[in-house]
Design a protein around this motif. Structure first.
Motif, PDB file in Angstrom:
ATOM      1  N   PRO A 153       0.522  -1.432  -0.188  1.00  0.00           N
ATOM      2  CA  PRO A 153      -0.270   0.318  -0.062  1.00  0.00           C
ATOM      3  C   PRO A 153       1.183   0.889   0.088  1.00  0.00           C
ATOM      4  O   PRO A 153       1.896   1.363   0.569  1.00  0.00           O
ATOM      5  CB  PRO A 153      -0.906  -0.252   1.538  1.00  0.00           C
ATOM      6  CG  PRO A 153      -0.209  -1.200   2.123  1.00  0.00           C
ATOM      7  CD  PRO A 153       0.412  -2.065   0.981  1.00  0.00           C
ATOM      8  N   GLU A 154       0.196   1.760  -0.696  1.00  0.00           N
ATOM      9  CA  GLU A 154       1.192   3.902  -0.534  1.00  0.00           C
ATOM     10  C   GLU A 154       0.601   4.099   0.607  1.00  0.00           C
ATOM     11  O   GLU A 154       1.063   4.810   1.486  1.00  0.00           O
ATOM     12  CB  GLU A 154       0.224   4.589  -1.380  1.00  0.00           C
ATOM     13  CG  GLU A 154       0.769   4.208  -3.232  1.00  0.00           C
ATOM     14  CD  GLU A 154       0.195   4.412  -4.109  1.00  0.00           C
ATOM     15  OE1 GLU A 154      -0.190   6.014  -3.769  1.00  0.00           O
ATOM     16  OE2 GLU A 154       0.081   4.542  -5.163  1.00  0.00           O
ATOM     17  N   LEU A 155      -0.712   3.690   1.060  1.00  0.00           N
ATOM     18  CA  LEU A 155      -0.797   3.991   2.108  1.00  0.00           C
ATOM     19  C   LEU A 155      -2.030   3.354   3.150  1.00  0.00           C
ATOM     20  O   LEU A 155      -2.460   2.644   2.456  1.00  0.00           O
ATOM     21  CB  LEU A 155      -2.317   5.538   2.702  1.00  0.00           C
ATOM     22  CG  LEU A 155      -2.679   6.290   3.588  1.00  0.00           C
ATOM     23  CD1 LEU A 155      -1.325   6.628   4.310  1.00  0.00           C
ATOM     24  CD2 LEU A 155      -3.141   7.392   3.449  1.00  0.00           C
ATOM     25  N   SER A 156      -1.716   3.097   4.743  1.00  0.00           N
ATOM     26  CA  SER A 156      -2.035   2.081   5.629  1.00  0.00           C
ATOM     27  C   SER A 156      -3.303   3.013   6.795  1.00  0.00           C
ATOM     28  O   SER A 156      -2.156   4.027   7.346  1.00  0.00           O
ATOM     29  CB  SER A 156      -1.559   0.946   5.968  1.00  0.00           C
ATOM     30  OG  SER A 156      -0.680   0.800   5.029  1.00  0.00           O
ATOM     31  N   VAL A 157      -4.370   2.104   6.519  1.00  0.00           N
ATOM     32  CA  VAL A 157      -5.221   3.130   8.446  1.00  0.00           C
ATOM     33  C   VAL A 157      -5.650   2.342   8.727  1.00  0.00           C
ATOM     34  O   VAL A 157      -5.446   1.085   8.631  1.00  0.00           O
ATOM     35  CB  VAL A 157      -6.930   3.952   7.512  1.00  0.00           C
ATOM     36  CG1 VAL A 157      -7.608   4.016   9.117  1.00  0.00           C
ATOM     37  CG2 VAL A 157      -6.582   4.810   6.314  1.00  0.00           C
ATOM     38  N   ILE A 158      -5.106   3.046  10.170  1.00  0.00           N
ATOM     39  CA  ILE A 158      -5.552   1.695  11.559  1.00  0.00           C
ATOM     40  C   ILE A 158      -6.274   2.283  12.048  1.00  0.00           C
ATOM     41  O   ILE A 158      -6.833   3.724  12.370  1.00  0.00           O
ATOM     42  CB  ILE A 158      -3.830   1.780  12.897  1.00  0.00           C
ATOM     43  CG1 ILE A 158      -3.016   0.999  11.446  1.00  0.00           C
ATOM     44  CG2 ILE A 158      -4.680   0.726  13.218  1.00  0.00           C
ATOM     45  CD1 ILE A 158      -1.625   1.366  12.109  1.00  0.00           C
ATOM     46  N   SER A 159      -7.796   1.433  12.200  1.00  0.00           N
ATOM     47  CA  SER A 159      -9.000   2.186  13.048  1.00  0.00           C
ATOM     48  C   SER A 159      -8.573   1.721  14.880  1.00  0.00           C
ATOM     49  O   SER A 159      -9.004   0.232  14.624  1.00  0.00           O
ATOM     50  CB  SER A 159      -9.949   1.902  12.155  1.00  0.00           C
ATOM     51  OG  SER A 159     -11.053   2.177  13.145  1.00  0.00           O
ATOM     52  N   CYS A 160      -8.664   2.660  15.529  1.00  0.00           N
ATOM     53  CA  CYS A 160      -9.006   1.776  16.574  1.00  0.00           C
ATOM     54  C   CYS A 160      -8.720   3.081  17.755  1.00  0.00           C
ATOM     55  O   CYS A 160      -8.789   4.334  17.590  1.00  0.00           O
ATOM     56  CB  CYS A 160      -6.981   1.325  17.620  1.00  0.00           C
ATOM     57  SG  CYS A 160      -6.030   2.404  17.112  1.00  0.00           S
ATOM     58  N   MET A 185      -1.721   5.896   9.053  1.00  0.00           N
ATOM     59  CA  MET A 185      -2.821   7.134   9.849  1.00  0.00           C
ATOM     60  C   MET A 185      -3.054   6.171  10.633  1.00  0.00           C
ATOM     61  O   MET A 185      -3.852   5.313  10.308  1.00  0.00           O
ATOM     62  CB  MET A 185      -3.572   7.744   8.964  1.00  0.00           C
ATOM     63  CG  MET A 185      -2.777   8.556   7.738  1.00  0.00           C
ATOM     64  SD  MET A 185      -3.908   9.121   7.000  1.00  0.00           S
ATOM     65  CE  MET A 185      -3.200  11.016   6.803  1.00  0.00           C
ATOM     66  N   ARG A 186      -3.300   6.846  12.240  1.00  0.00           N
ATOM     67  CA  ARG A 186      -4.099   6.045  13.197  1.00  0.00           C
ATOM     68  C   ARG A 186      -5.414   6.922  13.826  1.00  0.00           C
ATOM     69  O   ARG A 186      -4.935   8.296  13.866  1.00  0.00           O
ATOM     70  CB  ARG A 186      -3.473   5.933  14.138  1.00  0.00           C
ATOM     71  CG  ARG A 186      -1.977   4.957  13.969  1.00  0.00           C
ATOM     72  CD  ARG A 186      -1.164   4.802  15.073  1.00  0.00           C
ATOM     73  NE  ARG A 186      -1.610   4.820  16.087  1.00  0.00           N
ATOM     74  CZ  ARG A 186      -0.858   4.770  17.858  1.00  0.00           C
ATOM     75  NH1 ARG A 186       0.713   4.497  17.076  1.00  0.00           N
ATOM     76  NH2 ARG A 186      -0.921   4.669  18.391  1.00  0.00           N
ATOM     77  N   THR A 187      -6.373   6.326  13.781  1.00  0.00           N
ATOM     78  CA  THR A 187      -7.275   6.439  13.910  1.00  0.00           C
ATOM     79  C   THR A 187      -7.016   6.981  15.475  1.00  0.00           C
ATOM     80  O   THR A 187      -7.882   8.756  16.041  1.00  0.00           O
ATOM     81  CB  THR A 187      -9.058   6.330  13.809  1.00  0.00           C
ATOM     82  OG1 THR A 187      -9.067   4.899  15.006  1.00  0.00           O
ATOM     83  CG2 THR A 187      -9.286   5.915  12.534  1.00  0.00           C
ATOM     84  N   ASP A 188      -6.693   6.801  16.253  1.00  0.00           N
ATOM     85  CA  ASP A 188      -6.697   7.181  17.949  1.00  0.00           C
ATOM     86  C   ASP A 188      -5.519   8.131  17.802  1.00  0.00           C
ATOM     87  O   ASP A 188      -6.294   9.400  18.257  1.00  0.00           O
ATOM     88  CB  ASP A 188      -6.366   6.152  18.733  1.00  0.00           C
ATOM     89  CG  ASP A 188      -4.597   5.414  18.437  1.00  0.00           C
ATOM     90  OD1 ASP A 188      -4.729   5.793  16.975  1.00  0.00           O
ATOM     91  OD2 ASP A 188      -3.498   5.300  19.065  1.00  0.00           O
ATOM     92  N   GLU A 189      -5.524   8.659  16.829  1.00  0.00           N
ATOM     93  CA  GLU A 189      -4.210   9.802  17.298  1.00  0.00           C
ATOM     94  C   GLU A 189      -4.700  11.147  16.134  1.00  0.00           C
ATOM     95  O   GLU A 189      -4.758  11.972  15.925  1.00  0.00           O
ATOM     96  CB  GLU A 189      -2.859   9.820  15.833  1.00  0.00           C
ATOM     97  CG  GLU A 189      -2.037   8.787  17.318  1.00  0.00           C
ATOM     98  CD  GLU A 189      -0.531   8.015  16.712  1.00  0.00           C
ATOM     99  OE1 GLU A 189       0.365   7.225  17.628  1.00  0.00           O
ATOM    100  OE2 GLU A 189      -0.492   9.170  15.626  1.00  0.00           O
ATOM    101  N   MET A 190      -5.411  10.792  15.200  1.00  0.00           N
ATOM    102  CA  MET A 190      -5.646  11.451  14.063  1.00  0.00           C
ATOM    103  C   MET A 190      -7.039  12.588  14.276  1.00  0.00           C
ATOM    104  O   MET A 190      -8.045  12.631  13.228  1.00  0.00           O
ATOM    105  CB  MET A 190      -5.297  11.654  12.589  1.00  0.00           C
ATOM    106  CG  MET A 190      -4.455  11.459  12.669  1.00  0.00           C
ATOM    107  SD  MET A 190      -3.169  11.403  11.198  1.00  0.00           S
ATOM    108  CE  MET A 190      -4.030  12.401  10.533  1.00  0.00           C
ATOM    109  N   GLY A 191      -8.316  10.924  14.448  1.00  0.00           N
ATOM    110  CA  GLY A 191      -9.492  10.821  14.630  1.00  0.00           C
ATOM    111  C   GLY A 191      -9.874  10.271  13.600  1.00  0.00           C
ATOM    112  O   GLY A 191      -9.158   9.095  12.311  1.00  0.00           O
ATOM    113  N   THR A 192     -11.174  10.835  12.766  1.00  0.00           N
ATOM    114  CA  THR A 192     -12.287  10.206  11.841  1.00  0.00           C
ATOM    115  C   THR A 192     -10.718  10.902  10.261  1.00  0.00           C
ATOM    116  O   THR A 192     -10.805  12.210  10.131  1.00  0.00           O
ATOM    117  CB  THR A 192     -13.003  11.063  11.582  1.00  0.00           C
ATOM    118  OG1 THR A 192     -13.665  10.220  12.657  1.00  0.00           O
ATOM    119  CG2 THR A 192     -13.589  10.734  10.060  1.00  0.00           C
ATOM    120  N   ILE A 193     -10.511   9.612   9.446  1.00  0.00           N
ATOM    121  CA  ILE A 193      -9.798   9.845   8.112  1.00  0.00           C
ATOM    122  C   ILE A 193     -10.729   9.994   7.164  1.00  0.00           C
ATOM    123  O   ILE A 193     -11.009   8.354   6.794  1.00  0.00           O
ATOM    124  CB  ILE A 193      -8.714   9.259   8.410  1.00  0.00           C
ATOM    125  CG1 ILE A 193      -7.522   8.678   9.770  1.00  0.00           C
ATOM    126  CG2 ILE A 193      -7.948   8.900   6.862  1.00  0.00           C
ATOM    127  CD1 ILE A 193      -6.429   7.794   9.997  1.00  0.00           C
TER     128      ILE A 193
END
Length: 194
Positions: A153-160, A185-193
Motif C-alpha cells: 500500500p501507498e497508505l494504510s489506516v489503523i482504526s482503533c 495513519m491512526r484514528t486514535d491519534e487523528m480521529g476520523t480519516i
C-alpha cells in the motif's frame, strides 16, 4: 447521505456492526452484505438479531457473500477475497474485499487473521492496492509480513480507539510498517480519516 447502495457488515462483532440496525432503520439501503453462517456458528447476540430484524422490515436485500464474488455499483467495483470457509472464530469470517474506483483501490480487511491472509495469498487474488485498512485494529494476530508485501500500500489506516484496553495497535505491527518505510495513519491519534 440519504441512500446507501451497499452496506457491508464485515463480521458480527459489536464494534463492527453495533449501529447496524439503527442505520438500516434510518436510511434506505439496496443491499446488505453479510457472511454465510450455519446453525453451528450463527450469531445469537441481540445486536446481530436486531440487524436481521431491521433488514427483514426494510426493503434491503440480504446478500451472503464469499471469496470470488464481484459486484459493480456505477464506477465502483467490489471484489470479495474472503471469507473462504465457516469458522467459529468470527474474525476469520470477516468480509475482506477490494474496492476500486477509477484508478484508486482500497483493501478492507475487517478483523481477519494471519490464517485467512495466507488463504488469500494462496488463492492468487489481486490484493495489490493503493490504500490498506490494516486488519483487526493493528493487532499482532493479523498483518503477516508477506501479506503486507503483497498489498504494497501507498497508505494504510489503523482504526482503533484512543487508549483502548487491547493496546491496539501492537508495537510489532508498527515496527513492521516502519521497517518497510510504509506510511500509515491512526484514528486514535487523528480521529476520523477521510
Amino acid at each position: 447521505v440519504d441512500k446507501i447502495d451497499c452496506y457491508i457488515l464485515s463480521h458480527p462483532h459489536s464494534d463492527h456492526i453495533g449501529a447496524g440496525a439503527e442505520i438500516i432503520n434510518s436510511i434506505p439501503i439496496d443491499k446488505v452484505f453479510v457472511t454465510h453462517f450455519s446453525e453451528f456458528n450463527i450469531p445469537t447476540t441481540n445486536t446481530y438479531e436486531n440487524i436481521l430484524d431491521a433488514i427483514a422490515s426494510s426493503s434491503a436485500e440480504l446478500v451472503e457473500v464469499a471469496a470470488g464474488d464481484n459486484f459493480t455499483f456505477g464506477d465502483l467495483k467490489l471484489n470479495i477475497v474472503a471469507p473462504y470457509e465457516e469458522s467459529d472464530d468470527y474474525n476469520d469470517m470477516s468480509i475482506v474485499f477490494t474496492a476500486t474506483y477509477k484508478d484508486t483501490s482500497v483493501l478492507l480487511t475487517g478483523d481477519t487473521t494471519k490464517k485467512v491472509e495466507k488463504q488469500i495469498l494462496s488463492s492468487g487474488a489481486d490484493i495489490d492496492c493503493d490504500i490498506l485498512k490494516i486488519a483487526h485494529h493493528g493487532s499482532s494476530t493479523s498483518s503477516a509480513a508477506e501479506f503486507i508485501d503483497a498489498v504494497s500500500p501507498e497508505l494504510s489506516v489503523i482504526s482503533c480507539g484512543e487508549n483502548n484496553s487491547y493496546s491496539h495497535p501492537h508495537n510489532e505491527i508498527l515496527e513492521l510498517f516502519a521497517n518497510r518505510g510504509l506510511k500509515y495513519m491512526r484514528t486514535d491519534e487523528m480521529g476520523t480519516i477521510v
